[in-house]
Enzyme design. Structure first.
Site, mmCIF file in Angstrom:
data_model
loop_
_atom_site.group_PDB
_atom_site.id
_atom_site.type_symbol
_atom_site.label_atom_id
_atom_site.label_comp_id
_atom_site.label_asym_id
_atom_site.label_seq_id
_atom_site.Cartn_x
_atom_site.Cartn_y
_atom_site.Cartn_z
ATOM 1 N N SER A 191 0.242 4.654 2.001
ATOM 2 C CA SER A 191 -0.775 4.564 0.951
ATOM 3 C C SER A 191 -1.095 3.122 0.560
ATOM 4 O O SER A 191 -2.140 2.865 -0.018
ATOM 5 C CB SER A 191 -0.363 5.360 -0.288
ATOM 6 O OG SER A 191 0.667 4.709 -0.989
ATOM 7 N N LYS A 217 2.018 1.223 -5.922
ATOM 8 C CA LYS A 217 0.558 1.173 -6.021
ATOM 9 C C LYS A 217 0.120 -0.173 -6.578
ATOM 10 O O LYS A 217 0.925 -0.954 -7.051
ATOM 11 C CB LYS A 217 0.035 2.280 -6.956
ATOM 12 C CG LYS A 217 0.448 3.684 -6.580
ATOM 13 C CD LYS A 217 -0.163 4.150 -5.291
ATOM 14 C CE LYS A 217 0.360 5.537 -4.917
ATOM 15 N NZ LYS A 217 0.002 5.901 -3.566
#
Length: 174
Positions: A36, A79
């Site tokens: 991701s 993230k």
């Protein structure tokens, strides 16, 4: 002999307490699980996450953070902070806008393909996204949503492994 064993036990106990305090309040290592954050981070990269910065300031856009996954706080996600409390964010025509200003994101894998209607980030929360935007479970999903400060573990500061990519991580945004 008994005195030496007591001293050894004290030393071991002190080392365990020191390690616990360091891991709890200063830094820890994490392993990247998935793609991701590609191309910034790869699957199985090992990182040092430092926790001290956020005792003195709040996360800011561009920071690469480790968060507890709200649906299962034992899981951790890595993230990038895209917006913070009070900011407005939207994704329109493959572009991310924060406060009506298009982000220049030279670190992403590909443009974001799905529109995201404008929202205002609540105070004391952050909006996070993976750099591999079309393959990331992040704040765009209700399963993650706005991340409260108490769910932020720390700031990913250093890549330890693979050794040929050892070094600090790009944190800033334009």
């Amino acid at each position: 002999m008994a005195k030496e064993l007591v001293e050894l036990a004290k030393s071991i106990l002190l080392a365990i307490i020191a390690a616990f305090l360091i891991i709890t309040f200063v830094f820890e290592t994490v392993s990247v699980d998935g793609l991701s954050m590609y191309p910034t981070l790869n699957n199985k990269d090992r990182l040092i996450v430092e926790k001290v910065t956020y005792y003195f300031r709040k996360p800011k856009p561009g920071d690469i953070v480790v968060i507890k996954y709200p649906a299962n706080p034992k899981e951790k996600f890595i993230k990038r902070v895209v917006a913070v409390g009070g900011d407005k964010i939207k994704i329109l025509d493959n572009k991310v806008y924060v406060n009506d200003k298009e982000l220049k994101e030279d670190y992403i894998n590909e443009e974001t393909m799905q529109d995201f209607y404008e929202v205002t980030i609540p105070e004391n929360t952050i909006f996070v996204m993976g750099d591999n935007r079309n393959n990331s479970l992040d704040s765009r999903s209700q399963r993650v949503g706005f991340v409260k400060y108490n769910m932020v573990v720390g700031k990913a500061a250093l890549r330890l492994y693979p050794f040929n990519k050892f070094g600090t991580l790009k944190q800033q945004m334009d």
